[in-house]
Write an enzyme that holds these catalytic residues in place. Structure first.
Site, PDB file in Angstrom:
ATOM      1  N   CYS A   1       0.891  -1.289   0.073  1.00 46.05           N
ATOM      2  CA  CYS A   1      -0.248  -0.088   0.135  1.00 46.05           C
ATOM      3  C   CYS A   1       0.781   1.111   0.024  1.00 46.05           C
ATOM      4  CB  CYS A   1      -0.781  -0.188   1.267  1.00 46.05           C
ATOM      5  SG  CYS A   1      -2.137   1.506   0.958  1.00 46.05           S
TER       6      CYS A   1
ATOM      7  N   CYS B   1      -0.117   3.477  -6.315  1.00 46.65           N
ATOM      8  CA  CYS B   1      -1.599   2.808  -5.463  1.00 46.65           C
ATOM      9  C   CYS B   1      -2.115   1.861  -5.840  1.00 46.65           C
ATOM     10  CB  CYS B   1      -2.756   3.942  -6.225  1.00 46.65           C
ATOM     11  SG  CYS B   1      -4.608   2.979  -5.150  1.00 46.65           S
TER      12      CYS B   1
END
Length: 234
Positions: free
Chosen positions: A87, A198
């Protein structure tokens, strides 16, 4: 001969679940292994209760940092020798305590920028959550490398944000459509690769069936970097 070195990888997942699952798939695909026993040993903690990272970065949510740190400590207790978190936004918080962890952590932003710099001498577009973009997390490190990162046009950034949200809700078709729109708009403006900062965006990029050589996947970069830590040449 390349062989695994016995180190155990601890993965903090759940941010989001589809991205963490894809990360594990890439570890299996990229591993220099022909049998089960030749693949690395991996422990994953999928903590979907972590507060939203982007919201916290924008001042609209709880700080997930303390819970992340506790999760990493659990992974170390369970036997992890090397840590990672698939992440990007999470690393805004992780970098505040990573040096205090008792196991090394592979930083997704560092390895993604390293691959981007190898792919393009002309720089790249940066796509990610609003939190990641506004935090300067990538831009600061890119500037230190002398690598040009371009913030997306507002409409393209909005489409990319919609795309990653569609992945979180399981709608890969709409995710791909939105990311294709964003990519084509950006490439018309400046034909340089995309940095998919992302970990949902590589899934959307795949759903859009866009060319692999025109983007840098933060998920793939992290998987390759982890495997470099888990294998040695003999």
């Amino acid at each position: 001969m390349v062989k695994k070195n016995g180190k155990v990888l601890g993965v903090l997942g759940g941010m989001g679940p589809a991205a963490a699952a894809e990360f594990l798939r890439l570890l299996a695909v990229y591993a220099p292994a022909e049998t089960d026993q030749e693949h690395p040993t991996v422990i994953m903690l999928g903590d979907t209760d972590l507060p939203d990272r982007s919201a916290a970065m924008l001042g609209n949510g709880a700080d997930p940092g303390p819970q992340m740190r506790d999760d990493f400590e659990k992974l170390i207790t369970w036997g992890a020798d090397v840590l990672c978190a698939p992440c990007n936004s999470a690393h805004y918080f992780i970098e505040q305590f990573a040096a205090e962890l008792t196991a090394p952590l592979i930083n997704i932003t560092d390895v993604t920028l390293a691959e981007a710099a190898k792919l393009s001498t002309q720089g790249a577009w940066l796509l990610g959550t609003q939190g990641t973009l506004r935090s300067g997390l990538y831009q600061k490190k890119a500037a230190e490398r002398g690598f040009a990162l371009y913030d997306p046009l507002p409409l393209a950034g909005e489409w990319a944000e919609q795309s990653l949200r569609y992945i979180k809700s399981g709608n890969f078709t709409l995710a791909g459509e939105r990311l294709r729109q964003a990519a084509e708009l950006l490439w018309r403006e400046n034909d340089v690769p995309l940095v998919l900062a992302c970990t949902e965006l590589p899934l959307a990029y795949g759903a859009a069936q866009l060319p692999d050589q025109r983007a840098v996947s933060s998920l793939a970069a992290l998987a390759r970097a982890c495997l470099r830590e888990l294998y040695t040449c003999e």
